[in-house]
Design a protein around this motif. Structure first.
Motif, PDB file in Angstrom:
ATOM      1  N   THR A 124       0.833  -1.211   0.000  1.00  0.00           N
ATOM      2  CA  THR A 124       0.000   0.000   0.000  1.00  0.00           C
ATOM      3  C   THR A 124       0.870   1.264   0.000  1.00  0.00           C
ATOM      4  O   THR A 124       0.409   2.330   0.389  1.00  0.00           O
ATOM      5  CB  THR A 124      -0.946   0.015   1.221  1.00  0.00           C
ATOM      6  N   GLN A 125       2.146   1.109  -0.403  1.00  0.00           N
ATOM      7  CA  GLN A 125       3.077   2.242  -0.530  1.00  0.00           C
ATOM      8  C   GLN A 125       3.243   3.052   0.757  1.00  0.00           C
ATOM      9  O   GLN A 125       3.244   4.281   0.747  1.00  0.00           O
ATOM     10  CB  GLN A 125       2.612   3.174  -1.649  1.00  0.00           C
ATOM     11  N   ARG A 144      -4.269   3.662   4.190  1.00  0.00           N
ATOM     12  CA  ARG A 144      -3.374   2.677   3.575  1.00  0.00           C
ATOM     13  C   ARG A 144      -2.846   1.699   4.617  1.00  0.00           C
ATOM     14  O   ARG A 144      -2.711   0.503   4.355  1.00  0.00           O
ATOM     15  CB  ARG A 144      -2.194   3.389   2.897  1.00  0.00           C
ATOM     16  N   ARG A 174      -8.285   9.218  -6.023  1.00  0.00           N
ATOM     17  CA  ARG A 174      -7.054   8.421  -6.118  1.00  0.00           C
ATOM     18  C   ARG A 174      -7.193   7.098  -5.392  1.00  0.00           C
ATOM     19  O   ARG A 174      -6.789   6.047  -5.893  1.00  0.00           O
ATOM     20  CB  ARG A 174      -5.879   9.221  -5.538  1.00  0.00           C
ATOM     21  N   MET A 175      -7.768   7.143  -4.181  1.00  0.00           N
ATOM     22  CA  MET A 175      -7.920   5.908  -3.407  1.00  0.00           C
ATOM     23  C   MET A 175      -8.881   4.947  -4.091  1.00  0.00           C
ATOM     24  O   MET A 175      -8.740   3.738  -3.999  1.00  0.00           O
ATOM     25  CB  MET A 175      -8.424   6.215  -1.993  1.00  0.00           C
ATOM     26  N   GLU A 177      -9.249   4.511  -7.324  1.00  0.00           N
ATOM     27  CA  GLU A 177      -8.475   3.767  -8.323  1.00  0.00           C
ATOM     28  C   GLU A 177      -7.629   2.696  -7.659  1.00  0.00           C
ATOM     29  O   GLU A 177      -7.508   1.573  -8.146  1.00  0.00           O
ATOM     30  CB  GLU A 177      -7.549   4.716  -9.092  1.00  0.00           C
ATOM     31  N   GLU A 178      -7.043   3.069  -6.518  1.00  0.00           N
ATOM     32  CA  GLU A 178      -6.132   2.152  -5.853  1.00  0.00           C
ATOM     33  C   GLU A 178      -6.859   0.925  -5.296  1.00  0.00           C
ATOM     34  O   GLU A 178      -6.351  -0.192  -5.367  1.00  0.00           O
ATOM     35  CB  GLU A 178      -5.435   2.890  -4.710  1.00  0.00           C
ATOM     36  N   ARG A 181      -7.494  -1.340  -8.142  1.00  0.00           N
ATOM     37  CA  ARG A 181      -6.252  -1.996  -8.563  1.00  0.00           C
ATOM     38  C   ARG A 181      -5.896  -3.127  -7.604  1.00  0.00           C
ATOM     39  O   ARG A 181      -5.595  -4.251  -8.027  1.00  0.00           O
ATOM     40  CB  ARG A 181      -5.115  -0.968  -8.597  1.00  0.00           C
TER      41      ARG A 181
END
Lengths: 332, 274
Positions: A124-125, A144, A174-175, A177-178, A181
């Protein structure tokens, strides 16, 4: 076509004393799917999620996860993991220890569990923030970490309770999309509770629209939007005009499929009325018509089309559509 | 805003606050000053020189009664009351997070002892021990009498603590496979640790300076407050002030070390996090 289901709800009911929060619902969620439970607050979506998680007892019915009846199993024995609305990160533990918590409870030694925790923080970077306390992180970063903490238990189903509602609009996108993914990379089922139809449309393979403890419609987003079953679904998703008909049904017509005509044109089917509001919205213009029937309808017109024959507030006009775009819905 | 004129109300309230502070610390400071009275000085001003004479005098038992013994008993009793208060209040606070049959009557029963005049509690317990043929003692009847004071307070504090405690921490722990015991040990206790320290400090100080409830229950051996009270009636030298100064200093040391402990815990967490 997959025939296996990751989650099945069979006649599931939740009662709190005399009030019924979830009323006899059936739902089958195919494997590796992104499912959104969508509805207004109090519709029973969060209760349903919590029953799947095992944080809420089931009054009646069964919960199956990958064909196993888990109705009476504790949360950790179900193959699910939950991400809480406020993330519920333990404030006294740093990110690594938060993520490693599930492994620690299972008796995994310190070195291997911390190594794994770093691995999931990487997923989760969040590796760079491993030593921070939750209070030292932004909302998006906390999320995250919460994701990593839930995923480290290798769940078959990840349950997310309003995961994006605490984030600002930019981060939310953004979240979103994440999450999508992650879901496809991990190949597990996500069940995501939301009151935002936009979020559900963007993410879900399966949208479950709920109201009053019941499922109004469960289908893929395009079907739900194009063929709403009930007037509630059409209203809640927005972008639909509801035209009353005889026999307990209404017609739902997408607002972008409705066109405006001069009042003296013969258009069938159509409704006549007076323009009551005009809003320029960039790519489109929203024209509201107070019809002679008493209902208020809306047309979303492409901007260039509107400005060829502009209407003004107070103008008499006619809203028309083609039969093919109108669908009967159950009035409710 | 800062250059706006202050109103008469401000000066009135500021004066009131000044008086309050004077009342709060004035006597303590006066006693502290007088405890350094010279060997020939008396109980009142003026100072007749200055010395540590009365502090030295304090440790001669024949002069001032059993100061060392009563301090020891008070510390031990304080520790016993503190430990009991923390454990029982925590358990009761946990129990009261769920509704149970008879919870409201039980609660009123528990806090009722706060409104009963403390000397009556003391009298009652003393009588009860007497009737049952038991000897009153600081470690028995007085310990119980002090708990009637500290337990309801501890319970009320725990109510406040748990009303602010987010139950989703526990759900998250359960979701991650923690047993109820592991949840308590690894999640609940660390999160409420500062509040528990507060309850402990509270229990200790309430016990350490408790007078009325101990008066008729302490039996033969006095606690420190009882001993000091006995001294005021038969000692007429500044050794009394030396005692006051020493016990006050001790209280400050206890409170100071608790604050230091909290700060150290916070700093260690922050350092581990950095």
């Amino acid at each position: 076509m997959s025939t296996r289901f990751d989650v099945e709800l069979i006649a599931v009911t939740k009662r709190y004393g005399p009030t019924v929060a979830v009323d006899n619902i059936d739902l089958r969620i195919p494997e590796q799917s992104y499912c959104c439970l969508l509805g207004p607050s109090g519709c029973g979506k969060t209760t349903t999620l919590r029953m799947i998680a095992g944080h809420e007892s089931v009054s009646d019915g069964d919960v199956l996860i990958t064909d196993q009846n888990v109705t009476n199993l504790p949360p950790a024995k179900r193959g699910t993991a939950m991400m809480f609305q406020n993330y519920a990160l333990f404030p006294h533990l740093n990110c690594v220890d938060n993520v490693a918590f599930g492994l620690k409870m299972r008796g995994v030694g310190k070195a291997p569990r911390q190594a794994q925790a770093h691995e999931f923080l990487g997923l989760t970077q969040m590796t760079a923030f491993a030593d921070r306390l939750p209070s030292q992180l932004s909302g998006g970063q906390q999320q995250r970490v919460a994701l990593a903490r839930a995923l480290i238990t290798k769940p078959k189903v990840l349950l997310l309770d309003e995961p994006l509602s605490a984030l600002d609009p930019f981060l939310r996108g953004r979240m979103r999309e994440e999450l999508k993914r992650l879901q496809s990379e991990l190949g597990i089922t996500f069940i995501h509770v939301t009151h935002s139809q936009e979020e559900a449309m963007a993410l879900a393979d399966l949208v479950v629209v709920m109201e009053g403890g019941r499922i109004q419609q469960a289908d893929d987003p395009r079907h739900v939007f194009d063929r709403p079953k009930t007037a509630f679904v059409a209203r809640f998703l927005g972008g639909h005009n509801l035209v009353p008909r005889d026999g307990g049904t209404e017609l739902a017509v997408r607002t972008d499929r409705c066109r405006l005509f001069a009042i003296d044109e013969t258009v069938e089917p159509s409704l006549s009325g007076a323009v009551s509001a005009i809003e320029y919205q960039g790519t489109r213009v929203q024209v509201t018509l107070d019809t002679d029937l008493g209902v208020r309808v809306v047309s979303h017109l492409p901007d260039e089309e509107f400005y060829v024959h502009p209407f003004h507030i107070g103008d008499r006009a006619r809203l028309g559509w083609s039969h093919a775009d109108a669908h009967p819905v159950i009035a409710n | 805003m800062s250059d706006r004129k202050r109103t008469a109300g401000f000066y009135l309230l500021a004066g009131f606050f000044g008086l309050y502070v004077l009342f709060l610390y004035g006597p303590t400071i006066t006693i502290a000053v007088l405890s350094f009275q010279g060997p020939n000085g008396g109980l009142t001003f003026p100072m007749n020189g200055h010395s540590l004479h009365w502090f030295a005098n304090l440790f001669q038992p024949q002069m001032v009664g059993d100061f060392g013994g009563s301090l020891e008993r008070s510390l031990l009793l304080g520790a016993m009351v503190m430990a009991t208060t923390v454990v029982v209040s925590l358990a009761a606070g946990l129990a009261y997070r769920k509704r149970f049959k008879g919870d409201t009557p039980l609660f009123y029963l528990a806090v009722a002892s706060l409104v009963v005049p403390s000397i009556l509690v003391s009298l009652g317990i003393g009588l009860m021990f007497g009737q049952s043929g038991l000897d009153t003692a600081w470690y028995g009847s007085a310990y119980g009498a002090q708990l009637t004071w500290t337990l309801p307070f501890g319970l009320l504090i725990m109510f406040a603590v748990f009303s602010r405690f987010n139950p989703s921490y526990e759900e998250a722990a359960r979701d991650l496979g923690a047993s109820p015991w592991q949840t308590l040990r690894h999640v609940v206790l660390p999160i409420i640790a500062p509040s528990l320290l507060g309850v402990a400090l509270f229990g200790f100080t309430l016990s350490y300076d408790e007078f009325a409830r101990t008066l008729l229950t302490a039996g033969e051996d006095n606690t420190l407050p009882l001993e000091i009270y006995a001294m005021t009636t038969n000692i007429t030298t500044p050794v009394l002030y030396a005692l006051g100064t020493l016990t006050t200093a001790f209280s400050f040391v206890v409170i100071g070390s608790c604050i230091a402990a909290v700060l150290i815990i916070q700093r260690r967490r922050a350092r581990r996090a950095a």
